[in-house]
Design a protein around this motif. Sequence first.
Motif: not given
Length: 77
Positions: A21-42
């Motif tokens: 039984r799961c609760t609290g769904a969380r949505y995040d943008p992902g995928g290789g290029g998007i993850n790299v862009a997010r980290v580099a931006h940070t």
Amino acid sequence: MNPALDITSDAEVVRHTDKIRCTGARYDPGGGGINVARVAHTLGARVSAVFPAGGPAGAMVADLVAQAGVPLQRIGI
């Protein structure tokens, strides 16, 4: 380019023989290029996440990338 909509949730306990039984769904943008862009931006780099996206899931990915403050260019599909 492999954008993804990552969905995670919480469970109090996980047992291999029971339904989880799961609760609290969380949505995040992902995928290789998007993850790299997010980290580099940070880390302070100038980036632009360029990715193909369509439909409701693609719109959600683009919205989440924008909410993270990452400049983006969505290519409609």
